[in-house]
Design a protein around this motif. Sequence first.
Motif, PDB file in Angstrom:
ATOM      1  N   SER A   1       0.841  -1.174   0.012  1.00  0.00           N
ATOM      2  CA  SER A   1       0.013  -0.064   0.008  1.00  0.00           C
ATOM      3  C   SER A   1       0.778   1.198  -0.159  1.00  0.00           C
ATOM      4  N   LEU A   2       1.955   1.276   0.601  1.00  0.00           N
ATOM      5  CA  LEU A   2       2.998   2.240   0.712  1.00  0.00           C
ATOM      6  C   LEU A   2       3.252   2.796  -0.894  1.00  0.00           C
ATOM      7  N   PHE A   3       3.602   1.801  -1.649  1.00  0.00           N
ATOM      8  CA  PHE A   3       3.703   2.267  -3.147  1.00  0.00           C
ATOM      9  C   PHE A   3       2.614   2.224  -3.884  1.00  0.00           C
ATOM     10  N   GLY A   4       1.534   1.526  -3.483  1.00  0.00           N
ATOM     11  CA  GLY A   4       0.320   1.444  -4.347  1.00  0.00           C
ATOM     12  C   GLY A   4       0.551   0.859  -5.591  1.00  0.00           C
ATOM     13  N   LEU A   5       1.447  -0.118  -5.971  1.00  0.00           N
ATOM     14  CA  LEU A   5       1.701  -0.361  -6.950  1.00  0.00           C
ATOM     15  C   LEU A   5       0.910  -1.592  -7.350  1.00  0.00           C
ATOM     16  N   GLY A   6       0.431  -2.134  -8.440  1.00  0.00           N
ATOM     17  CA  GLY A   6      -0.201  -3.222  -8.753  1.00  0.00           C
ATOM     18  C   GLY A   6      -1.485  -3.538  -8.052  1.00  0.00           C
ATOM     19  N   ARG A   7      -2.470  -2.426  -7.889  1.00  0.00           N
ATOM     20  CA  ARG A   7      -3.706  -2.701  -7.160  1.00  0.00           C
ATOM     21  C   ARG A   7      -4.754  -3.344  -8.354  1.00  0.00           C
ATOM     22  N   PRO A   8      -5.011  -3.094  -9.783  1.00  0.00           N
ATOM     23  CA  PRO A   8      -5.573  -3.983 -10.295  1.00  0.00           C
ATOM     24  C   PRO A   8      -4.679  -5.017 -10.900  1.00  0.00           C
ATOM     25  N   GLN A   9      -5.023  -6.325 -10.515  1.00  0.00           N
ATOM     26  CA  GLN A   9      -4.086  -7.513 -10.885  1.00  0.00           C
ATOM     27  C   GLN A   9      -4.668  -8.165 -11.934  1.00  0.00           C
ATOM     28  N   PRO A  10      -4.987  -8.148 -13.086  1.00  0.00           N
ATOM     29  CA  PRO A  10      -6.007  -9.194 -13.616  1.00  0.00           C
ATOM     30  C   PRO A  10      -5.087 -10.356 -14.008  1.00  0.00           C
TER      31      PRO A  10
ATOM     32  N   SER B   1      24.333  -0.865  17.493  1.00  0.00           N
ATOM     33  CA  SER B   1      23.218  -1.599  17.347  1.00  0.00           C
ATOM     34  C   SER B   1      22.078  -0.811  17.556  1.00  0.00           C
ATOM     35  N   VAL B   2      22.214  -0.040  18.737  1.00  0.00           N
ATOM     36  CA  VAL B   2      20.958   0.789  19.169  1.00  0.00           C
ATOM     37  C   VAL B   2      20.958   1.981  17.891  1.00  0.00           C
ATOM     38  N   CYS B   3      22.030   2.316  17.328  1.00  0.00           N
ATOM     39  CA  CYS B   3      22.017   3.359  16.331  1.00  0.00           C
ATOM     40  C   CYS B   3      21.138   2.887  14.964  1.00  0.00           C
ATOM     41  N   LEU B   4      21.389   1.784  14.701  1.00  0.00           N
ATOM     42  CA  LEU B   4      21.118   1.006  13.458  1.00  0.00           C
ATOM     43  C   LEU B   4      19.564   0.833  13.619  1.00  0.00           C
ATOM     44  N   ASP B   5      19.182   0.453  14.876  1.00  0.00           N
ATOM     45  CA  ASP B   5      17.713   0.193  14.960  1.00  0.00           C
ATOM     46  C   ASP B   5      16.680   1.383  14.947  1.00  0.00           C
ATOM     47  N   ARG B   6      17.430   2.565  15.174  1.00  0.00           N
ATOM     48  CA  ARG B   6      16.651   3.829  15.333  1.00  0.00           C
ATOM     49  C   ARG B   6      17.033   4.414  13.780  1.00  0.00           C
ATOM     50  N   CYS B   7      17.989   3.986  13.360  1.00  0.00           N
ATOM     51  CA  CYS B   7      18.206   4.377  11.822  1.00  0.00           C
ATOM     52  C   CYS B   7      17.224   3.714  10.922  1.00  0.00           C
ATOM     53  N   ALA B   8      17.004   2.502  11.054  1.00  0.00           N
ATOM     54  CA  ALA B   8      15.939   1.646  10.361  1.00  0.00           C
ATOM     55  C   ALA B   8      14.534   2.473  10.533  1.00  0.00           C
ATOM     56  N   ALA B   9      14.408   2.757  11.775  1.00  0.00           N
ATOM     57  CA  ALA B   9      12.871   3.284  12.063  1.00  0.00           C
ATOM     58  C   ALA B   9      12.762   4.707  11.379  1.00  0.00           C
TER      59      ALA B   9
ATOM     60  N   ALA C   1      11.057   8.429   7.078  1.00  0.00           N
ATOM     61  CA  ALA C   1      11.278   9.476   5.961  1.00  0.00           C
ATOM     62  C   ALA C   1      10.722   9.016   4.529  1.00  0.00           C
ATOM     63  N   HIS C   2      10.628   7.804   4.400  1.00  0.00           N
ATOM     64  CA  HIS C   2       9.990   7.289   3.265  1.00  0.00           C
ATOM     65  C   HIS C   2       8.673   7.847   3.078  1.00  0.00           C
ATOM     66  N   THR C   3       7.814   7.608   4.317  1.00  0.00           N
ATOM     67  CA  THR C   3       6.479   8.250   4.263  1.00  0.00           C
ATOM     68  C   THR C   3       6.436   9.555   4.071  1.00  0.00           C
ATOM     69  N   THR C   4       7.409  10.417   5.006  1.00  0.00           N
ATOM     70  CA  THR C   4       7.134  11.506   4.969  1.00  0.00           C
ATOM     71  C   THR C   4       7.594  12.174   3.295  1.00  0.00           C
ATOM     72  N   VAL C   5       8.301  11.705   2.809  1.00  0.00           N
ATOM     73  CA  VAL C   5       8.937  12.074   1.566  1.00  0.00           C
ATOM     74  C   VAL C   5       7.787  11.709   0.352  1.00  0.00           C
ATOM     75  N   SER C   6       7.185  10.515   0.855  1.00  0.00           N
ATOM     76  CA  SER C   6       5.943  10.263  -0.204  1.00  0.00           C
ATOM     77  C   SER C   6       4.766  10.899  -0.045  1.00  0.00           C
ATOM     78  N   GLU C   7       4.387  11.429   1.165  1.00  0.00           N
ATOM     79  CA  GLU C   7       3.520  12.407   1.413  1.00  0.00           C
ATOM     80  C   GLU C   7       3.810  13.698   0.724  1.00  0.00           C
ATOM     81  N   GLN C   8       4.905  14.335   0.847  1.00  0.00           N
ATOM     82  CA  GLN C   8       5.316  15.467   0.151  1.00  0.00           C
ATOM     83  C   GLN C   8       5.000  15.561  -1.110  1.00  0.00           C
ATOM     84  N   LEU C   9       5.567  14.344  -1.708  1.00  0.00           N
ATOM     85  CA  LEU C   9       5.615  14.106  -3.344  1.00  0.00           C
ATOM     86  C   LEU C   9       4.332  14.005  -3.780  1.00  0.00           C
ATOM     87  N   GLN C  10       3.246  13.473  -2.725  1.00  0.00           N
ATOM     88  CA  GLN C  10       2.009  13.348  -3.267  1.00  0.00           C
ATOM     89  C   GLN C  10       1.126  14.675  -3.330  1.00  0.00           C
ATOM     90  N   LYS C  11       1.538  15.449  -2.473  1.00  0.00           N
ATOM     91  CA  LYS C  11       1.046  16.953  -2.592  1.00  0.00           C
ATOM     92  C   LYS C  11       1.623  17.522  -3.751  1.00  0.00           C
TER      93      LYS C  11
END
Lengths: 90, 90, 90, 99, 99, 99
Positions: free
Chosen positions: D3-12, D58-66, D71-81
């Motif tokens: 759903s994040l990328f919304g690709l392939g919604r109609p899949q015939p 390790s802690v840094c990696l966990d936070r970086c992943a989150a 950031a993907h969501t944020t940027v994707s929303e901004q681009l949508q606008k």
Amino acid sequence: MDQGLTAAEQRELEARLQKRQVKEFMNVFGNLVDTCFTACVDDFTSKAISSRESGCLTRCVSKSMATQNRLSERFAEINASVTAEMQGKR
Amino acid sequence: MDQGLTAAEQRELEARLQKRQVKEFMNVFGNLVDTCFTACVDDFTSKAISSRESGCLTRCVSKSMATQNRLSERFAEINASVTAEMQGKR
Amino acid sequence: MDQGLTAAEQRELEARLQKRQVKEFMNVFGNLVDTCFTACVDDFTSKAISSRESGCLTRCVSKSMATQNRLSERFAEINASVTAEMQGKR
Amino acid sequence: MSSLFGLGRPQPSSAEKIAAVENELKVMALMHTRMLKICSAKCLDKTYREGELAKGESVCLDRCAAKFFEAHTTVSEQLQKQGEAAQRAAGGGGGGFGF
Amino acid sequence: MSSLFGLGRPQPSSAEKIAAVENELKVMALMHTRMLKICSAKCLDKTYREGELAKGESVCLDRCAAKFFEAHTTVSEQLQKQGEAAQRAAGGGGGGFGF
Amino acid sequence: MSSLFGLGRPQPSSAEKIAAVENELKVMALMHTRMLKICSAKCLDKTYREGELAKGESVCLDRCAAKFFEAHTTVSEQLQKQGEAAQRAAGGGGGGFGF
């Protein structure tokens, strides 16, 4: 490498390899321009390449091609000796 | 560019180009996130993006899109003039 | 993810995924060597890897694998929670 | 993520369904590779004096992943606008990738 | 651009014609992506204190684009002279890409 | 090299045989490109005051190439030991790439 291919397979393979070669060449060309442009062009007070930049580009391309040729030779040599060694072990 | 293509070829081409466009867009999107994340996010004392980082991301995305639009225009212009020049020489 | 695929489609998909996995693995391997070689090998007075460089390579590979495992876990977790949230909104 | 990328919604058709699943996995794999590269650069000590992850890394990696996902969501929303503009920049045409 | 790279001059069959056009667009897209990356690195202030392009950045991008194209032509001409050698290095064989 | 990566050991059908050879060449080409990039960065003077390779640069490139191959073998052996773990991390499943 190509032991066991029929003549038809060999032709098909060659056609594919030629396509690959074109692609490979585009990559090499693109990387070359990127490397030399990044290293040599840094004056954006003009929109034409200066003679200083142009000279740098020429030398960079020559040196990069020489590097590539040299590494290709080493690559082939080492690869051949590794393969020979592996074959011996079989 | 597409001189000499039949209607069927044209359709096939368009289908392929649309696939390419999606791919292109994913690349652009990925590069955008990577660039802006690398430039803006550097505080790992928390797992949520701070308001400072968030502001930086927003500005980075805007500026990157503006950069891309500007370079696309230049690209099209220069490309058109190079093509015209080449056509003239034929 | 794969709801609505017939058994035949499922098989075809699996065949493709296996090809993808091999490709993925080659990429991961290549990136690993590049990262660790760049970080660890810097003495070109000899053509054999020194014991210091070798130790560094070993630790770098271990640490990189650990990093990859850890990020894979986080990736799966976050991805699952994002997907769950999205499903809830539909 | 579908759903994040919304690709392939109609899949015939059959081939299309397979391509859609394959494509999503490809998108995920690419994102994973990018995250690995970026978060390693942000969090790891490059001297490799140790072969294990330190606690801080390790802690840094966990936070970086989150943060990377966020950031993907944020940027994707901004681009949508900024929507149409972005799509034109990406090479024009077509519509509705769901960003 | 077709002419810059000289690809696809003889375009016989249907599939080949489509592939040729597709290939050219791919080449253009790749060049565009590379230009974006390089000229952004050369011209943009990376602190992102502003969300718009400053006047100086815009002018720099325009000139960088022009120089990037010029560099392609220059390098391509140089390679054409060093011709055969370059092709052998790129993996040998075939001839005449028009560089 | 076939043996270094161990790909394509059982090569039955015609299409598969071709794909196997093609794949090996692709693997080689990628390795070559990576070596070019890394050894250039390690060995070349980036000011480009000269258009030829200096003696020291040439020798450095030769050694870098040898070390790069050696590193591949070393890393590949280490991964083979850590085997299953690595494969799971790379996306799971399947077995025995010969690393």
